[in-house]
Design a protein around this motif. Structure first.
Motif, PDB file in Angstrom:
ATOM      1  N   UNK A   3     -62.648-117.240  10.252  1.00 53.15           N
ATOM      2  CA  UNK A   3     -63.839-117.372  10.112  1.00 53.15           C
ATOM      3  C   UNK A   3     -64.495-118.427  11.449  1.00 53.15           C
ATOM      4  N   UNK A   4     -65.488-118.210  11.914  1.00 59.10           N
ATOM      5  CA  UNK A   4     -66.018-119.208  13.032  1.00 59.10           C
ATOM      6  C   UNK A   4     -67.319-119.932  12.412  1.00 59.10           C
ATOM      7  N   UNK A  21     -62.259-132.349   7.249  1.00 64.45           N
ATOM      8  CA  UNK A  21     -60.917-132.836   6.923  1.00 64.45           C
ATOM      9  C   UNK A  21     -59.663-131.688   7.640  1.00 64.45           C
ATOM     10  N   UNK A  22     -59.975-130.581   6.861  1.00 60.58           N
ATOM     11  CA  UNK A  22     -59.001-129.647   7.416  1.00 60.58           C
ATOM     12  C   UNK A  22     -59.314-129.200   8.535  1.00 60.58           C
ATOM     13  N   UNK A  23     -60.434-129.068   9.231  1.00 53.90           N
ATOM     14  CA  UNK A  23     -60.757-128.702  10.595  1.00 53.90           C
ATOM     15  C   UNK A  23     -60.302-129.653  11.701  1.00 53.90           C
ATOM     16  N   UNK A  57     -68.157-126.940  16.956  1.00 55.06           N
ATOM     17  CA  UNK A  57     -67.784-126.577  18.385  1.00 55.06           C
ATOM     18  C   UNK A  57     -66.902-125.464  18.211  1.00 55.06           C
ATOM     19  N   UNK A  58     -65.834-125.409  17.250  1.00 53.66           N
ATOM     20  CA  UNK A  58     -64.727-124.644  17.198  1.00 53.66           C
ATOM     21  C   UNK A  58     -65.287-123.850  15.919  1.00 53.66           C
ATOM     22  N   UNK A  59     -65.671-124.541  14.729  1.00 53.35           N
ATOM     23  CA  UNK A  59     -66.145-123.889  13.673  1.00 53.35           C
ATOM     24  C   UNK A  59     -67.445-124.615  13.209  1.00 53.35           C
ATOM     25  N   UNK A 109     -73.279-127.113  14.061  1.00 57.70           N
ATOM     26  CA  UNK A 109     -73.382-125.684  14.225  1.00 57.70           C
ATOM     27  C   UNK A 109     -73.609-125.442  15.691  1.00 57.70           C
ATOM     28  N   UNK A 110     -73.173-124.144  16.369  1.00 61.92           N
ATOM     29  CA  UNK A 110     -73.273-123.791  17.459  1.00 61.92           C
ATOM     30  C   UNK A 110     -72.799-122.396  17.584  1.00 61.92           C
ATOM     31  N   UNK A 111     -73.017-121.767  18.919  1.00 61.38           N
ATOM     32  CA  UNK A 111     -72.616-120.566  18.914  1.00 61.38           C
ATOM     33  C   UNK A 111     -70.910-120.245  18.929  1.00 61.38           C
ATOM     34  N   UNK A 112     -70.394-119.228  18.496  1.00 65.83           N
ATOM     35  CA  UNK A 112     -69.072-119.102  18.250  1.00 65.83           C
ATOM     36  C   UNK A 112     -68.221-119.282  19.688  1.00 65.83           C
ATOM     37  N   UNK A 113     -66.991-119.886  19.770  1.00 64.59           N
ATOM     38  CA  UNK A 113     -66.210-120.047  20.932  1.00 64.59           C
ATOM     39  C   UNK A 113     -66.385-119.005  21.782  1.00 64.59           C
ATOM     40  N   UNK A 114     -65.877-117.815  21.354  1.00 66.83           N
ATOM     41  CA  UNK A 114     -65.911-116.498  22.241  1.00 66.83           C
ATOM     42  C   UNK A 114     -66.981-116.216  22.889  1.00 66.83           C
ATOM     43  N   UNK A 115     -68.121-116.691  22.300  1.00 63.71           N
ATOM     44  CA  UNK A 115     -69.490-116.266  22.939  1.00 63.71           C
ATOM     45  C   UNK A 115     -69.855-117.562  24.140  1.00 63.71           C
TER      46      UNK A 115
END
Length: 341
Positions: A241-242, A257-259, A268-270, A335-341
């Motif tokens: 999930x992003x 912590x897990x991220x 950024x990534x999540x 929050x941000x746009x997903x990395x692939x976007x």
């Protein structure tokens, strides 16, 4: 010396002595002065509890907290109690907190109704198929529910947050950013608030044509390890999930912590959106808060629920009060746009 002993000493009835001590007008001034002088000389102090009961009210509010597979006594609960407790104190009421096993809760309510020790109770954490409300109605014990059952137009007083709308809105926000795979870290879904949050999340995904993935939906105690364990699991997936939607800031800290352990960057990534981000000891604050959040003060809810119950006690024929609060949406840095976007 107790009341009966004082009455025997004065050769008066306990009723006359009690009425003299409490200023009832039918007691003569001579008798009242005699009783007061004897009470002072014998160091007699009337029981405030007994005095209140004699006047028809205990001036006590009860909070009954059932323990089952999880505990309601957590930072969210303490904020609620703080708001409610201050309200009771200003109105001259005391508060008792009764922690019981879930199987003993009904007996406690029956005891309260029978002996008159409390004037009313607050019902916490309504469950799907909850039986406590019907019981309290049968007992005639004044109560207000923090939350509500699945019936919005119920014949009892309640205050709730629009959990369905909040999670539908948060999910739509993440979808609008371009996220297609959004995980849910929720509370126990036998609790009505968590069931409504899940339903809002599912409604938004369904409307957007996004397939439901049970593997990225979690339901458990809303604590830091819950978020950590959920994120450790989903980040191992080939297509992780992003974005994550979380029911409290506490599991959100575990998720962060897990991220970080995965070498990724929150926001950024999540992306993360959290609910209940304004605990008294843990503030999501600043010009740009750490978390994008859905905000509703639990302290304020405690204050308002207490006000509603006191009003119900003092005006028993005033009817039912229903209040549905909308959560405030606060944009933060998570929050941000997903990395692939």
């Amino acid at each position: 010396m107790n009341l009966k002993q004082l009455a025997d000493h004065l050769k008066l009835s306990p009723t006359t002595v009690s009425r003299a001590l409490n200023g009832y007008p039918e007691v003569s001034e001579k008798t009242r002065n005699r009783v007061l002088a004897a009470a002072e000389a014998n160091h007699y102090h009337p029981s405030h509890h007994a005095t209140r009961l004699a006047k028809g009210k205990a001036h006590v509010i009860a909070h009954v907290v059932p323990l089952s597979v999880h505990t309601m006594i957590n930072p969210h609960f303490s904020d609620f109690i703080a708001g409610a407790g201050l309200t009771y104190a200003k109105a001259g009421y005391d508060m008792i907190l009764r922690v019981v096993m879930e199987s003993e809760e009904e007996a406690v309510y029956r005891s309260f109704a029978k002996d008159g020790r409390v004037d009313g109770v607050i019902v916490h954490g309504p469950r799907v198929g909850d039986t406590r409300i019907a019981l309290l109605q049968d007992l005639g014990l004044p109560f207000v529910v923090h939350g509500r059952t699945m019936a919005d137009d119920a014949d009892y007083s309640w205050l709730d947050v629009n959990n369905f709308r909040a999670f539908e809105r948060a999910t739509n926000f993440l979808l609008d950013l371009g996220h297609q795979k959004i995980a849910l870290v929720n509370g126990f879904e036998d609790m009505v608030f968590a069931a409504r949050r899940r339903d809002g999340y599912l409604k938004a995904l369904k409307d957007a044509g996004i397939p439901i993935d049970p593997e990225i939906m979690f339901s458990s105690e809303m604590v830091e390890p819950q978020g950590y364990q959920a994120l450790k699991k989903v980040l191992k997936q080939a297509k992780a999930p992003t974005a994550i939607l979380l029911s409290s800031i506490l599991p959100a800290l575990g998720a962060v912590r897990a991220i970080h352990e995965a070498g990724l960057v929150p926001g950024k990534d999540v992306s993360l959106v959290v609910f209940d981000d304004q605990l008294s000891f843990l503030q999501n604050s600043g010009d740009i808060p750490m978390f994008t959040s859905l905000r509703s003060s639990i302290h304020d809810a405690g204050t308002r629920v207490a006000e509603m119950l006191l009003s119900k006690i003092n005006q028993p024929d005033s009817g039912f009060c229903h209040e549905l609060w909308e959560a405030e949406f606060v944009l933060g840095s998570s929050t941000a746009r997903p990395p692939q976007a």
